[in-house]
Enzyme design. Structure first.
Site, short mmCIF file in Angstrom:
data_model
loop_
_atom_site.label_atom_id
_atom_site.label_comp_id
_atom_site.label_asym_id
_atom_site.label_seq_id
_atom_site.Cartn_x
_atom_site.Cartn_y
_atom_site.Cartn_z
N ASP A 62 0.83 -1.20 0.00
CA ASP A 62 0.00 0.00 0.00
C ASP A 62 0.87 1.25 0.00
OD1 ASP A 62 0.97 -0.42 2.58
OD2 ASP A 62 -1.01 -0.79 3.46
N ASP A 131 -7.67 -2.33 14.07
CA ASP A 131 -9.07 -2.50 13.63
C ASP A 131 -9.22 -3.73 12.73
OD1 ASP A 131 -7.82 -1.68 11.31
OD2 ASP A 131 -9.11 0.06 10.96
N HIS A 133 -7.39 -4.38 9.99
CA HIS A 133 -7.02 -4.22 8.58
C HIS A 133 -5.75 -5.01 8.27
CE1 HIS A 133 -4.71 -0.25 9.65
NE2 HIS A 133 -3.82 -1.19 9.46
N GLU A 138 -9.49 -1.62 5.22
CA GLU A 138 -10.17 -1.27 6.47
C GLU A 138 -11.44 -2.11 6.63
OE1 GLU A 138 -8.58 0.35 8.55
OE2 GLU A 138 -7.93 2.34 7.95
P1 PGA Z 1 2.21 -1.40 12.65
O1 PGA Z 1 1.07 -1.31 11.55
O2 PGA Z 1 3.17 -2.44 12.16
O3 PGA Z 1 2.83 -0.03 12.65
O4 PGA Z 1 1.55 -1.78 13.94
C1 PGA Z 1 0.47 -2.48 11.11
C2 PGA Z 1 -0.66 -2.16 10.17
O5 PGA Z 1 -1.32 -1.12 10.34
O6 PGA Z 1 -0.91 -2.97 9.25
#
Ligand code: PGA
Length: 261
Positions: A62, A131, A133, A138
Site C-alpha cells: 500500500d 481495527d 485491517h 479497512e
Molecule cells: P504497525 O502497523 O506495524 O505499525 O503496527 C500495522 C498495520 O497497520 O498494518
C-alpha cells in the site's frame, strides 16, 4: 493457518525467509513498525553474503494517496530507508502503489497487472491494524477486493501519526491498497504482530466469525498462512490454547534459536 509464538519475531521470520530464499522470486512486503526489525536482519544477511535481491522482484502492499514519493512519510521512501538503499534489488523491480497519480483507477488496474505479469507473489509479509485491517483494507473490505483507493479510518491515522510529526491531521486521509483478493492469491502469507495492543484483534481474526468487519479473518481461507507473534500479541490466543491449537489452528511456542516449520 499455523500460529508461532516467539519473543524474537524478527529473527525467527528472517531465518525462515533465508531458508525459503531460493524459492522466493516475487516477494510481497509491508511497511509499519512491525517489520522494521525483519528488514534489519535481511540487510545484515545481505552484507554477510547469505542472500541477494539481484534476482528478486518486490511488491509493497500500500501507499498513502496524494503524497509525493519522496515525502519521508511515504511508504516508498520508508522502504528505501529501511531496506532498498542497502540491498542489490534492481530499482525497476521494486514496486509500490503510486501515491501520486492522475488516473487512480488505471493505476490500480496497472498494479494488479504488474503482479500478474510477474507470475504472482510467492510470499507476502503482512502486518495487522488494531481495527483488523491487512494492508489498508479497512473494516468493510470484502474478500474479493482488489487494488483500489480507500479512505483511512481515524484510528488508523492516529496510529500512524508518529510518521507525520505526531499529528494525525497530517496523515493522509486516503491510501491506495492492494485488496484482500490480491493478498489471498499469493502462494504463501506471513502475518507478523507484536505487542498487547494487537491481542484483541488477533483473537477476533483467529477465533471470531469470518467477516469483512475484521478483514484479517479472511486469512483463514488461505492454505499456507503463518502468524508469527510475540507473546504479548498472542496473549489472548494463548489463553484459548487447547491441545496445541486455537480454534483448530496449531499453535507452537518457539524458544531459544529454534526455527519454524
Ligand atoms: P504497525 O502497523 O506495524 O505499525 O503496527 C500495522 C498495520 O497497520 O498494518
Amino acid at each position: 493457518m499455523k500460529i508461532f509464538v516467539t519473543p524474537d519475531v524478527d529473527r525467527v521470520t528472517a531465518q525462515y525467509l533465508l531458508r525459503r530464499w531460493p524459492q522466493l522470486r516475487v516477494l510481497g512486503l509491508a511497511t509499519g513498525r512491525t517489520p522494521e526489525g525483519l528488514y534489519g536482519w535481511l540487510v545484515q544477511y545481505f552484507y554477510e553474503g547469505r542472500l541477494s535481491f539481484a534476482d528478486k522482484r518486490t511488491f509493497n502492499l500500500d501507499e498513502y494517496y496524494a503524497l509525493p514519493p519522496n515525502h519521508p512519510g511515504s511508504y516508498r521512501a520508508t522502504m528505501v530507508r529501511l531496506l532498498m538503499q542497502y540491498v542489490d534489488l534492481p530499482p525497476d523491480r521494486f514496486h509500490v502503489p503510486p501515491g501520486l497519480t492522475e488516473d487512480v483507477e488505471a493505476a490500480c488496474r496497472n498494479y494488479e497487472a504488474q503482479i500478474r505479469a510477474a507470475g504472482g507473489v510467492d510470499l507476502w509479509i503482512l502486518g495487522i491494524g488494531q481495527d483488523g485491517h491487512i494492508a489498508f483494507n479497512e473494516p468493510g473490505s470484502p474478500p474479493d477486493s482488489r487494488t483500489r483507493l480507500i479512505r483511512l479510518e481515524e484510528s488508523t491515522r492516529r496510529a500512524n501519526a508518529d510518521f507525520f510529526g505526531g499529528d494525525p491531521q497530517q496523515v493522509p486521509t486516503h491510501a491506495i491498497t492492494v485488496g484482500i483478493g490480491t493478498i489471498l492469491e499469493a502462494r504463501e502469507l506471513i502475518l507478523l504482530a507484536k505487542g498487547s495492543a494487537k491481542a484483541e484483534i488477533l483473537e477476533a481474526a483467529v477465533c471470531g466469525p469470518e467477516t469483512a468487519q475484521v478483514p484479517a479473518s479472511f486469512l483463514r481461507r488461505h492454505p499456507r498462512c503463518r502468524l508469527i507473534l510475540d507473546p504479548e500479541a498472542a496473549g489472548r490466543l494463548l489463553r484459548r490454547l487447547e491441545n496445541g491449537a486455537v480454534n483448530g489452528h496449531p499453535l507452537q511456542k518457539v524458544h531459544d534459536g529454534a526455527e519454524i516449520g
